[in-house]
Design an enzyme around this catalytic site. Structure first.
Site, mmCIF file in Angstrom:
data_model
loop_
_atom_site.group_PDB
_atom_site.id
_atom_site.type_symbol
_atom_site.label_atom_id
_atom_site.label_comp_id
_atom_site.label_asym_id
_atom_site.label_seq_id
_atom_site.Cartn_x
_atom_site.Cartn_y
_atom_site.Cartn_z
ATOM 1 N N SER A 22 0.814 -1.228 0.000
ATOM 2 C CA SER A 22 0.000 0.000 0.000
ATOM 3 C C SER A 22 0.843 1.272 0.000
ATOM 4 O O SER A 22 0.313 2.375 0.072
ATOM 5 C CB SER A 22 -0.941 -0.002 1.220
ATOM 6 O OG SER A 22 -0.207 -0.175 2.410
ATOM 7 N N ASN A 109 -2.487 -2.355 12.983
ATOM 8 C CA ASN A 109 -3.948 -2.186 12.883
ATOM 9 C C ASN A 109 -4.426 -0.919 13.598
ATOM 10 O O ASN A 109 -5.236 -0.167 13.064
ATOM 11 C CB ASN A 109 -4.676 -3.409 13.446
ATOM 12 C CG ASN A 109 -4.378 -4.658 12.638
ATOM 13 O OD1 ASN A 109 -3.752 -4.573 11.577
ATOM 14 N ND2 ASN A 109 -4.803 -5.812 13.123
ATOM 15 N N THR A 154 -40.393 26.429 -11.366
ATOM 16 C CA THR A 154 -40.693 25.064 -10.917
ATOM 17 C C THR A 154 -40.875 24.283 -12.204
ATOM 18 O O THR A 154 -41.375 24.835 -13.192
ATOM 19 C CB THR A 154 -41.974 24.993 -10.055
ATOM 20 O OG1 THR A 154 -43.086 25.403 -10.856
ATOM 21 C CG2 THR A 154 -41.899 25.869 -8.810
ATOM 22 N N HIS A 155 -40.455 23.038 -12.215
ATOM 23 C CA HIS A 155 -40.481 22.207 -13.435
ATOM 24 C C HIS A 155 -39.708 22.862 -14.579
ATOM 25 O O HIS A 155 -40.005 22.635 -15.743
ATOM 26 C CB HIS A 155 -41.917 21.933 -13.899
ATOM 27 C CG HIS A 155 -42.844 21.523 -12.800
ATOM 28 N ND1 HIS A 155 -43.023 20.204 -12.422
ATOM 29 C CD2 HIS A 155 -43.628 22.261 -11.958
ATOM 30 C CE1 HIS A 155 -43.894 20.154 -11.419
ATOM 31 N NE2 HIS A 155 -44.263 21.385 -11.109
ATOM 32 N N SER A 276 -13.832 25.693 -28.872
ATOM 33 C CA SER A 276 -13.997 24.472 -29.664
ATOM 34 C C SER A 276 -12.898 24.436 -30.713
ATOM 35 O O SER A 276 -12.491 25.474 -31.234
ATOM 36 C CB SER A 276 -15.370 24.501 -30.332
ATOM 37 O OG SER A 276 -15.366 23.669 -31.471
ATOM 38 N N LYS A 282 -17.547 29.317 -30.531
ATOM 39 C CA LYS A 282 -17.941 28.701 -29.272
ATOM 40 C C LYS A 282 -17.139 29.159 -28.068
ATOM 41 O O LYS A 282 -15.938 29.378 -28.137
ATOM 42 C CB LYS A 282 -17.793 27.174 -29.373
ATOM 43 C CG LYS A 282 -18.743 26.575 -30.370
ATOM 44 C CD LYS A 282 -20.058 26.237 -29.745
ATOM 45 C CE LYS A 282 -19.962 24.842 -29.205
ATOM 46 N NZ LYS A 282 -21.149 24.401 -28.566
ATOM 47 N N GLU A 289 -19.364 22.007 -16.437
ATOM 48 C CA GLU A 289 -19.731 20.643 -16.842
ATOM 49 C C GLU A 289 -18.853 19.610 -16.153
ATOM 50 O O GLU A 289 -19.319 18.568 -15.689
ATOM 51 C CB GLU A 289 -19.620 20.503 -18.367
ATOM 52 C CG GLU A 289 -20.690 21.298 -19.104
ATOM 53 C CD GLU A 289 -20.445 21.375 -20.609
ATOM 54 O OE1 GLU A 289 -19.555 20.676 -21.128
ATOM 55 O OE2 GLU A 289 -21.153 22.156 -21.263
ATOM 56 N N LYS A 324 -8.592 3.534 1.197
ATOM 57 C CA LYS A 324 -7.772 4.739 0.997
ATOM 58 C C LYS A 324 -7.850 5.386 -0.369
ATOM 59 O O LYS A 324 -8.185 6.568 -0.473
ATOM 60 C CB LYS A 324 -6.318 4.419 1.328
ATOM 61 C CG LYS A 324 -6.152 4.073 2.794
ATOM 62 C CD LYS A 324 -4.744 3.748 3.172
ATOM 63 C CE LYS A 324 -4.739 3.160 4.568
ATOM 64 N NZ LYS A 324 -5.504 1.884 4.665
#
Ligand code: ARG
Length: 458
Positions: A22, A109, A154-155, A276, A282, A289, A324
């Site tokens: 490890s 341990n 809303t929605h 882009s 762009k 994102e 880990k």
């Protein structure tokens, strides 16, 4: 050097050695491993298990190792299987046989349980500070935008007008709860496992209270088997980190929508956008994102550890070494995301006229028009129906309620008078919403005062 070669007659197969090693990832907590060892020998000397002279030699050696790793003079390679073996073998090289006494009354341990806890505790603190920095930026934006009107949705359909301060205030609440989760985790996890040995404590007269206090814990853990096999605190932390990412991801999604050509509510700064390779026009919201996308790997770390721990018998099992890598990745990811998000949001420009026009055009004042009728003794259900008809009429004429002539209002209900226009203006719709937590300026200002006090106190 292996810590356990004695009872073996054959060398470990090379692939087996690499599979179980490890060091590649637990080298990350060398500083915690060394401070745990220093506390351990300090306690051993206090209990007369080591002499003061032995303690001093060991501490000198450990301090030298720490300094050399810090400065890059000593590089942690592959020769040892884990950071515990690395530190112990270098200690013996430096201080001779006395170094072999370091591990008295201790097991890897309880040692690894301690190291991971110390490391996680620090990370909890760092995430908390980054959350606080983000809250400070959000509050700044809120203070400047208590009268920046925009549609509330809303929605994802325009619903009622709110302000930018109010919208950001929703995220302020979320990140404030995230901070309180950090405080909870810290409180619950802050007990010291060192002195639990492999699983059943030890016959040496250790002073576990003392070790715990040296390392800034509230006290020792109270069951040695639980101590070496508990990873709950890490699961809690990963769960809280997942929640932070969920919040960031929602915020990013909104910023991406707001930054789109159709909305143009905000413009992300050039420093936080990319272009882009083919389309010259762009300017993409890649950072938002990516932040949204990275949520998946943090959730992954949580699911991974929950699954690793499921069904494990007491006490320590090597499965736990799998706690880990993904946890470290999640901690790094969340810290990076918080820093980048803060930078992006603090440099973003708000297109206030576009936001206000959008709030103006989507019948977001229809509820207020109905409330106007209610204030003139029309029952709410009837008022709802009347305004519904007026909205339909406006849609046919392609105008807003503010633009509909009074005679058209009166044709449907004689109750309407000239003051309807005042009652449904964007400003009135927002400023009259004064219940606690509502967007009206006076209500928002008192919440902002609460947030300011919160940030100076916590
Ligand atoms: N590398 C191990 C871990 O991360 C350290 C503990 C090893 N203990 C053992 N009994 N093999 O869990």
């Amino acid at each position: 050097m292996k810590l356990w070669g004695g009872r073996f007659t054959k060398e470990t197969d090379q692939m087996v050695y690499e599979f179980q090693s490890s060091i590649n990832f637990d080298k990350r907590f060398y500083a915690q491993d060394i401070s745990g060892s220093i506390a351990h020998v300090t306690m051993l000397a206090k209990q007369h298990i080591l002499t003061d002279e032995e303690r001093d030699k060991i501490i000198d050696g450990l301090t030298g190792i720490k300094e050399d790793i810090d400065s890059g003079k000593l590089v942690i390679g592959q020769a040892q299987e884990d950071i515990h073996s690395f530190v112990e073998s270098h200690l013996i090289d430096r201080v001779g046989d006395v170094g072999k006494k370091l591990h008295t009354g201790r097991s890897r341990n309880d040692q690894v349980a301690l190291d991971m806890k110390l490391y996680t505790r620090e990370q909890v603190g760092e995430v908390d500070s980054l959350l606080k920095e983000l809250l400070t930026s959000l509050l700044h934006i809120m203070e400047e935008n208590t009268e920046t009107y925009m549609p509330g949705f809303t929605h994802l359909q325009k619903a009622q007008p709110v302000t930018l301060a109010h919208h950001f205030g929703a995220y302020f609440e979320m990140f404030k709860r995230d901070r309180s989760r950090m405080a909870d985790i810290k409180k619950r996890m802050n007990t010291c496992p060192l002195g639990s040995g492999a699983l059943a404590g030890t016959t040496y007269p250790l002073d576990r209270e003392y070790t715990a206090s040296l390392l800034g814990f509230d006290g020792p853990t109270l069951n040695s088997m639980d101590s070496v096999s508990d990873r709950d605190y890490l699961i809690e932390f990963l769960s809280a980190l997942s929640t932070i990412m969920m919040h960031l991801s929602r915020f990013c999604e909104e910023i991406i929508i707001w930054n789109s050509n159709e909305y143009r509510f905000v413009e992300i700064d050039d420093a936080y956008s990319t272009g882009s390779s083919i389309m010259p026009q762009k300017k993409n919201p890649d950072i938002a994102e990516l932040l949204r996308g990275k949520t998946g790997r943090v959730y992954g770390a949580l699911m991974s550890l929950l699954t690793t721990m499921k069904g494990l018998p007491l006490a320590y099992n090597k499965d736990m070494q799998e706690d880990k890598e993904m946890a470290f990745d999640a901690m790094d990811t969340v810290k990076g995301c918080l820093i980048l998000f803060n930078g992006m949001v603090s440099t973003m420009r708000f297109n206030k006229p576009v936001m206000a026009a959008s709030a103006q055009n989507g019948f977001t004042n229809a509820t207020d028009a109905a409330d106007y009728l209610v204030n003139h003794s029309v029952p709410f259900r009837d008022a709802h129906g009347i305004i519904g008809q007026l909205v339909l009429l406006c849609i046919e004429k392609n105008i807003s309620l503010d633009e509909l002539p009074l005679e058209e209002y009166k044709k449907i209900s004689p109750v309407f008078e000239q003051d309807i226009y005042e009652a449904i203006s964007l400003k009135t719709c927002v400023e009259k919403r004064l219940t606690i937590g509502a967007p009206g300026k006076a209500a928002m200002d008192s919440i902002i005062t609460i947030y300011k006090n919160y940030l100076t106190q916590e």
